[in-house]
Design an enzyme around this catalytic site. Sequence first.
Site, PDB file in Angstrom:
ATOM      1  N   SER A  75      70.116  15.536 -18.382  1.00 30.84           N
ATOM      2  CA  SER A  75      71.138  15.399 -19.421  1.00 30.84           C
ATOM      3  C   SER A  75      71.345  16.681 -20.202  1.00 30.84           C
ATOM      4  O   SER A  75      72.302  16.799 -20.967  1.00 30.84           O
ATOM      5  CB  SER A  75      70.750  14.282 -20.380  1.00 30.84           C
ATOM      6  OG  SER A  75      69.580  14.649 -21.113  1.00 30.84           O
TER       7      SER A  75
ATOM      8  N   GLY B 103      68.835  17.719 -22.184  1.00 35.72           N
ATOM      9  CA  GLY B 103      67.841  17.602 -23.243  1.00 35.72           C
ATOM     10  C   GLY B 103      66.460  17.990 -22.770  1.00 35.72           C
ATOM     11  O   GLY B 103      66.232  18.251 -21.588  1.00 35.72           O
TER      12      GLY B 103
ATOM     13  N   ASP C 288      63.635  16.146 -22.637  1.00 38.58           N
ATOM     14  CA  ASP C 288      62.917  15.155 -21.839  1.00 38.58           C
ATOM     15  C   ASP C 288      63.253  15.264 -20.359  1.00 38.58           C
ATOM     16  O   ASP C 288      62.368  15.399 -19.518  1.00 38.58           O
ATOM     17  CB  ASP C 288      63.228  13.738 -22.341  1.00 38.58           C
ATOM     18  CG  ASP C 288      62.722  13.491 -23.751  1.00 38.58           C
ATOM     19  OD1 ASP C 288      61.715  14.108 -24.131  1.00 38.58           O
ATOM     20  OD2 ASP C 288      63.345  12.692 -24.474  1.00 38.58           O
TER      21      ASP C 288
ATOM     22  N   CYS D 253      74.645   0.942 -19.877  1.00 34.15           N
ATOM     23  CA  CYS D 253      74.688   2.211 -19.135  1.00 34.15           C
ATOM     24  C   CYS D 253      73.548   2.294 -18.125  1.00 34.15           C
ATOM     25  O   CYS D 253      73.740   2.723 -16.986  1.00 34.15           O
ATOM     26  CB  CYS D 253      74.627   3.384 -20.110  1.00 34.15           C
ATOM     27  SG  CYS D 253      74.664   5.000 -19.306  1.00 34.15           S
TER      28      CYS D 253
ATOM     29  N   GLY E  75      64.118  10.742 -17.847  1.00 36.19           N
ATOM     30  CA  GLY E  75      63.206  11.069 -18.937  1.00 36.19           C
ATOM     31  C   GLY E  75      62.838   9.889 -19.812  1.00 36.19           C
ATOM     32  O   GLY E  75      62.389  10.079 -20.946  1.00 36.19           O
TER      33      GLY E  75
ATOM     34  N   CYS F 170      75.607   8.116 -27.116  1.00 36.33           N
ATOM     35  CA  CYS F 170      75.901   9.469 -26.635  1.00 36.33           C
ATOM     36  C   CYS F 170      77.372   9.837 -26.704  1.00 36.33           C
ATOM     37  O   CYS F 170      77.718  11.006 -26.920  1.00 36.33           O
ATOM     38  CB  CYS F 170      75.385   9.633 -25.211  1.00 36.33           C
ATOM     39  SG  CYS F 170      76.179   8.529 -24.001  1.00 36.33           S
TER      40      CYS F 170
END
Length: 351
Positions: free
Chosen positions: A18, A20, A22, A99, A123, A196
């Site tokens: 993503s 990020g 994680d 999602c 993650g 998000c």
Amino acid sequence: MFENLKCFENCNVLSAMSGGVDSSCVAAILKKYGISVSGVTFKLFENQNNSISDARNVAKILGIEHMVWDLSEKFRKDVIDLFVKKYLSGITPNPCVICNKKIKFGEALRKARELGYTHLSTGHYANVTYDENSGRFLVKKSKTSKDQSYCLYTLNQEQLSHVILPLADTEKSEVRKLAKSMNLPVHDKPESQDICFVDSNYRDFIKKYKKDLDLAGDFVDEDDNFLGRHNGIHNYTVGQRRKLGISLGDRAYIKSIDVLSKKITISRKTLPTNDVLFAKKLNFIPFDKLKTRMKVLAKIRYNCEEVLSTITLIDEDKVEVKFEKEVKFIAPGQSVVFYDEDILVGGGIII
């Protein structure tokens, strides 16, 4: 720390990135343990350029292939449209649960398998294990404060058999340290927001998404007496006490929302509690179907305490949840999720 990953050394893993810390750390860990790994970022909505760029940069540092899959049309249809529709119906939805079911472990995992990948890694902070006695894959809570098993209750056995969650019981602070030690530039990147695709808050998002809707109406008391005007039912949820836009005292809260008349009923009584709820759209993980009454720990929101409860199947796809103590803020549309100690039993949508 990640010795359990050795069983995947002959697998071909697609790591969801993503942008990020994680998901970046997950890809790096898999690569470090000699597992064949490629990265993919899902394009789901507008304003993702920075995240895609961060993920691509991390993949370049790791020396792994990176792809971008445009799943925005399915995400709009299955997640955003449903999110808006539910809010405009006076129901509080949970887009992350949808999602995970429809996009990450639905469409994306399906596509990954078609391309020859054996597993999809993410993650998420939770454990996926195989129980030899039952012959089923189980989801267990993460031992960390960031446990995210609540959002994974919709996964089925086929999906779970192709999922790797390397972070499992690793604390977030340790993940950041690992990312920094591996020279990943996202090691100090701030946490992502809860929803998000929402830039500021969901109210502004819905107003922008449905520009021509007139959602304003009246505040009324329990006897249908006029109290004032509100600027849209999408701005409020049942049980809300703060930021009502009308001064009625500390004990006032929203009792109900009438979508057709656009009336919002406010009560000055003590906030109601309940010891029972009903849920549909069920999914169970250790077994296919609930056959007998079962004692569980139930959660009605991601960030709330678990309550000892009894669940009873009362229809083909309907369960009664009887709490052993009364709970507040039961919101239709949210997920109620069940645990047997640290094992995720399953869950459903509150009706």
